[in-house]
Write an enzyme that holds these catalytic residues in place. Sequence first.
Site, PDB file in Angstrom:
ATOM      1  N   GLY A   1      -2.189  -4.165   7.082  1.00  0.00           N
ATOM      2  CA  GLY A   1      -0.887  -3.512   7.016  1.00  0.00           C
ATOM      3  C   GLY A   1      -0.929  -2.214   6.237  1.00  0.00           C
ATOM      4  N   ALA A   2       0.265  -1.773   5.769  1.00  0.00           N
ATOM      5  CA  ALA A   2       0.417  -0.446   5.149  1.00  0.00           C
ATOM      6  C   ALA A   2      -0.222   0.582   6.085  1.00  0.00           C
ATOM      7  CB  ALA A   2      -0.190  -0.404   3.753  1.00  0.00           C
ATOM      8  N   LEU A   3       0.220   0.519   7.326  1.00  0.00           N
ATOM      9  CA  LEU A   3      -0.454   1.244   8.401  1.00  0.00           C
ATOM     10  C   LEU A   3      -0.281   2.758   8.270  1.00  0.00           C
ATOM     11  CD1 LEU A   3       0.528  -1.089  11.374  1.00  0.00           C
ATOM     12  CD2 LEU A   3      -1.545  -1.157   9.972  1.00  0.00           C
ATOM     13  N   HIS A   4      -1.339   3.485   8.625  1.00  0.00           N
ATOM     14  CA  HIS A   4      -1.318   4.948   8.600  1.00  0.00           C
ATOM     15  C   HIS A   4      -1.992   5.450   9.879  1.00  0.00           C
ATOM     16  CE1 HIS A   4      -5.474   4.422   7.434  1.00  0.00           C
ATOM     17  NE2 HIS A   4      -5.111   3.798   6.316  1.00  0.00           N
TER      18      HIS A   4
ATOM     19  N   GLY B   1      -4.818   6.454  10.495  1.00  0.00           N
ATOM     20  CA  GLY B   1      -6.160   5.914  10.746  1.00  0.00           C
ATOM     21  C   GLY B   1      -6.071   4.642  11.585  1.00  0.00           C
ATOM     22  N   HIS B   2      -5.156   3.744  11.184  1.00  0.00           N
ATOM     23  CA  HIS B   2      -4.962   2.510  11.966  1.00  0.00           C
ATOM     24  C   HIS B   2      -4.478   2.856  13.383  1.00  0.00           C
ATOM     25  CE1 HIS B   2      -4.186   0.908   7.765  1.00  0.00           C
ATOM     26  NE2 HIS B   2      -5.119   0.087   8.186  1.00  0.00           N
TER      27      HIS B   2
ATOM     28  N   GLY C   1     -12.553   0.801  11.344  1.00  0.00           N
ATOM     29  CA  GLY C   1     -12.715   2.198  10.941  1.00  0.00           C
ATOM     30  C   GLY C   1     -13.977   2.406  10.119  1.00  0.00           C
TER      31      GLY C   1
ATOM     32  N   ASP D   1     -14.713   2.150   6.035  1.00  0.00           N
ATOM     33  CA  ASP D   1     -15.341   0.960   5.459  1.00  0.00           C
ATOM     34  C   ASP D   1     -16.677   0.744   6.175  1.00  0.00           C
ATOM     35  OD1 ASP D   1     -13.179  -0.028   3.634  1.00  0.00           O
ATOM     36  OD2 ASP D   1     -12.074   0.106   5.506  1.00  0.00           O
TER      37      ASP D   1
ATOM     38  N   ARG E   1      -4.412   2.738   0.173  1.00  0.00           N
ATOM     39  CA  ARG E   1      -4.328   2.863  -1.281  1.00  0.00           C
ATOM     40  C   ARG E   1      -3.863   4.243  -1.736  1.00  0.00           C
ATOM     41  NH1 ARG E   1      -7.738  -1.518  -3.439  1.00  0.00           N
ATOM     42  NH2 ARG E   1      -8.784  -2.411  -1.640  1.00  0.00           N
TER      43      ARG E   1
END
Length: 282
Positions: free
Chosen positions: A31-34, A36-37, A147, A150, A187
């Site tokens: 979650g906390a999607l941006h 990149g996701h 992605g 990581d 983050r």
Amino acid sequence: MEIIRTVKELKHAVEQAKVQGAKIGLVPTMGALHAGHVSLIERARCENDFVVVSVFVNPTQFNNPTDLKTYPRTEEADCEKLEAAGVDVAFIPSVEEIYPEPDTRVFELGPVAEVMEGAMRPGHFNGVAQIVSKLFEMVQPDRAYFGEKDFQQIAVIRKMVELCGFNIEIVDCPIKREDDGLALSSRNVRLTAEQRKVAPMIHKILTESVNFAKNHTVEETIKMVTDELNKVEFMEVEYYQIVDPLTMQPIAKWDDTKLNPVGCITVYCGDVRLIDNIKYTK
Ligand code: PAF
């Protein structure tokens, strides 16, 4: 888009799609999607007929309880982004749904999981293997998307796939960056305005090191990156290692790998732990 919270309903929805011959793409997230996701989801959309995105802050991969507690949770905004990205199923389970009983499995992930993040965050990669293997069992996708920020995690997931014998293609997708070079991360929202201003120095110095590396040893390059970043206000390098991109093992000389080496970094910017990486071309 269907929002599903139970494993039973998830399996049913995927089964329905499969009987119609659909290829299934899975994008696991916390979650906390941006953006990149969203880029992973767009790729999954292009390559599959049915896309499942999981949103689950997996407790077993956090070795630091404060990190787990402060991890951003933004379900409403996430659902809006998933809907807009054309996702078929958003799987948003509770912890009890995923772990009705403690997961005691220990994966023999070997050397890829022992260095860098594996050394700094004991148990982290075993937790990643637990949740990703559970998601793979539930969805049995044709492809799963991760992605490259990581970078080591992808190598660990490939190892888990080999251990478990999953017939799933692991698709690695390039890092998405802000215009100033900062790698997108859930983050980043925790950075103060001052920290946010200096955070792009990570990518800037890594990029400069690619040129520097042409006339310097691996050791000198590591020292340059570490020293330059440690000079920046708020920054403290946890590790910088230059590794073989398949085995994740640190190299001592540029010729120690036949492939393009990758520099993997973790930096604390204040109390926010940021990771990034860069490819060195030979
Ligand atoms: O990269 C992440 O966000 C997580 O480690 C993953 C792969 C979704 C597993 O929880």
